[in-house]
Design an enzyme around this catalytic site. Sequence first.
Site, PDB file in Angstrom:
ATOM      1  N   LYS A 177       0.832  -1.206   0.000  1.00  0.00           N
ATOM      2  CA  LYS A 177       0.000   0.000   0.000  1.00  0.00           C
ATOM      3  C   LYS A 177       0.868   1.258   0.000  1.00  0.00           C
ATOM      4  O   LYS A 177       0.551   2.246  -0.668  1.00  0.00           O
ATOM      5  CB  LYS A 177      -0.916  -0.011   1.232  1.00  0.00           C
ATOM      6  CG  LYS A 177      -1.830   1.215   1.333  1.00  0.00           C
ATOM      7  CD  LYS A 177      -2.878   1.256   0.238  1.00  0.00           C
ATOM      8  CE  LYS A 177      -3.700   2.524   0.263  1.00  0.00           C
ATOM      9  NZ  LYS A 177      -4.397   2.757   1.532  1.00  0.00           N
ATOM     10  N   GLU A 256       0.531  13.034   5.085  1.00  0.00           N
ATOM     11  CA  GLU A 256       1.168  11.797   5.548  1.00  0.00           C
ATOM     12  C   GLU A 256       2.428  11.476   4.747  1.00  0.00           C
ATOM     13  O   GLU A 256       2.835  10.317   4.663  1.00  0.00           O
ATOM     14  CB  GLU A 256       0.169  10.648   5.456  1.00  0.00           C
ATOM     15  CG  GLU A 256      -1.009  10.783   6.416  1.00  0.00           C
ATOM     16  CD  GLU A 256      -1.983   9.637   6.295  1.00  0.00           C
ATOM     17  OE1 GLU A 256      -2.147   8.893   7.275  1.00  0.00           O
ATOM     18  OE2 GLU A 256      -2.591   9.487   5.218  1.00  0.00           O
TER      19      GLU A 256
END
Length: 295
Positions: A177, A256
């Site tokens: 991911k 992030e």
Amino acid sequence: MRIEIIGAGSVGLLIASYLIEQQTDVTLVKRQQYQKEQSIARTNIDGNITSDLHVSIASRPSSKADLIIVAVKYGQLQAVYPMLADIPVNIPILFVQNGLAHFEEALQLPQQQIAFSSIQFGAQKIEEFHVAHKGIGVMKVAVARGDLTSFTFFKKFSKMNFPIDFEQDAELMLLEKALLNCFINPLTAILQLKNGQLITENNPFQLLKNLYNEVMTVFPQYEKIIQFGQVVALCEKTAANTSSMLGDRLAGRKTEIDTIVAPILKKAALQNQTMPMLQTVYLLVKAFEESGEKM
């Protein structure tokens, strides 16, 4: 079944909405003070709205949960870890964050049952307790510590619009991911494009391909994990989505980037390798953060 979800952002709200819909006792743990009961609304993929999904609100996790789902962003985890250290060690905990930075951190907790999730659906927070489901994707779960049977009950909540699958290797699942995110999210944030535009517009597509090739040149073993066709397929599947990183940039929030891209740059540095393109992408996103720019 009692499930407590720490974090009421888009992901936490969407997960809560589907669990409540299946007659689960769900509590949202939020820092802000609210009435003890609220109602979640969900705008579905087809545009219809599911409402009156009643949820309890608490300021801290309890000792009575059958499962605690941590759905805050990575930057908020440092405030969450002390709360988790205070709950009974036999309560299973499921972490739902992007990137790899939280993996080793979470395993420092005393809990006996710890799992991680890789989210591939799209979610957008519309109001405080209203979330939009923006793209159907699998919620992957893998156990990193403890007994798989402590989490398998969660599989029963899987449904067509909210599929849940279990993986064997948590770290490998998160790496896959993270790689997908490091190709798509920073470019969408810098170029201010929807995910699908990365493959429908010539120059963004070339940037996407060059970034992929650079990463695979430094880490050829990663090609076994993810091929360029998978990156393209994800862009197609989430074509209309605004990536979380672009959403953060548009709102002037911290992104992030440090949990998604920084660990990959660090791995390259440990091998005495440089990644000029990924490093530039990283610095550009950091520059947007420092400026506090809102678009």
